[in-house]
Design a protein around this motif. Sequence first.
Motif, short mmCIF file in Angstrom:
data_model
loop_
_atom_site.label_atom_id
_atom_site.label_comp_id
_atom_site.label_asym_id
_atom_site.label_seq_id
_atom_site.Cartn_x
_atom_site.Cartn_y
_atom_site.Cartn_z
N VAL A 12 33.77 44.42 43.41
CA VAL A 12 34.79 43.12 43.60
C VAL A 12 34.88 42.09 42.19
CG1 VAL A 12 35.22 40.48 44.83
CG2 VAL A 12 34.27 42.40 46.65
N ALA A 13 33.73 41.80 41.64
CA ALA A 13 33.96 41.67 40.31
C ALA A 13 34.62 41.88 39.13
CB ALA A 13 32.54 41.30 39.68
N GLY A 14 34.50 43.78 39.85
CA GLY A 14 35.30 44.60 38.68
C GLY A 14 36.79 44.26 39.10
N VAL A 15 36.87 44.78 40.90
CA VAL A 15 38.16 44.11 40.50
C VAL A 15 38.85 43.33 40.22
CG1 VAL A 15 40.58 43.82 42.67
CG2 VAL A 15 38.28 45.87 42.30
N ALA A 16 38.32 42.14 40.02
CA ALA A 16 38.79 40.56 39.94
C ALA A 16 39.01 40.58 38.54
CB ALA A 16 38.11 39.58 40.73
N ALA A 17 38.40 41.52 37.48
CA ALA A 17 38.25 41.80 36.46
C ALA A 17 39.60 42.42 35.43
CB ALA A 17 36.85 41.04 35.57
N VAL A 18 39.69 43.58 36.57
CA VAL A 18 40.86 44.35 36.43
C VAL A 18 42.04 43.12 36.58
CG1 VAL A 18 41.75 46.14 36.53
CG2 VAL A 18 39.36 46.38 36.40
N ALA A 19 41.88 42.49 37.64
CA ALA A 19 43.31 41.85 37.81
C ALA A 19 43.75 40.84 37.01
CB ALA A 19 42.99 41.15 39.43
N HIS A 20 42.39 40.43 36.65
CA HIS A 20 42.93 39.00 35.40
C HIS A 20 42.95 39.50 34.29
CE1 HIS A 20 41.68 35.43 37.41
NE2 HIS A 20 40.41 36.13 38.51
N ALA A 21 42.54 40.32 33.92
CA ALA A 21 43.03 41.23 32.50
C ALA A 21 44.71 41.58 32.47
CB ALA A 21 42.69 42.16 32.58
#
Length: 96
Positions: A12-21
Motif C-alpha cells: 500500500v505504501a509503495g502504491v501510494a508513493a507511486v500515486a503521489h509521484a
Amino acid sequence: LFNIYYTMVVIVAGVAAVAHAMVGRTTVALALAGMAAFVIAVRRWFIPRMDALRPTIADGDVTAISRFRRLHVAGILLNVAQLSVLAWGIGRLAAP
C-alpha cells in the motif's frame, strides 16, 4: 499476522508513493517510499526474533515469554505508527 500486515503495508505504501509521484507530490512520495523501506527492514528484524522465541515459550521458558511480550507490544506500537503514516499519505492524495 505480523508478516501479512508488514507485506500489505509495503504494498500500500509503495502504491501510494507511486500515486503521489505521478501527481508531483515528491515529498509525500519520498516519505511513503521511506516508510515502505523502513517496514521491510523492521520485518526482516522483527519476524525472525518472534519466530525464534516461539519454541522456547512452548518449553516453558519464563524469560522468553517476557521477551516475546515486549517484542509483541513493540510490534503493535510500530504498527500503529505505520498505520498513522499510511493514513496521512493516503489522505494527502485527496487534498488539493
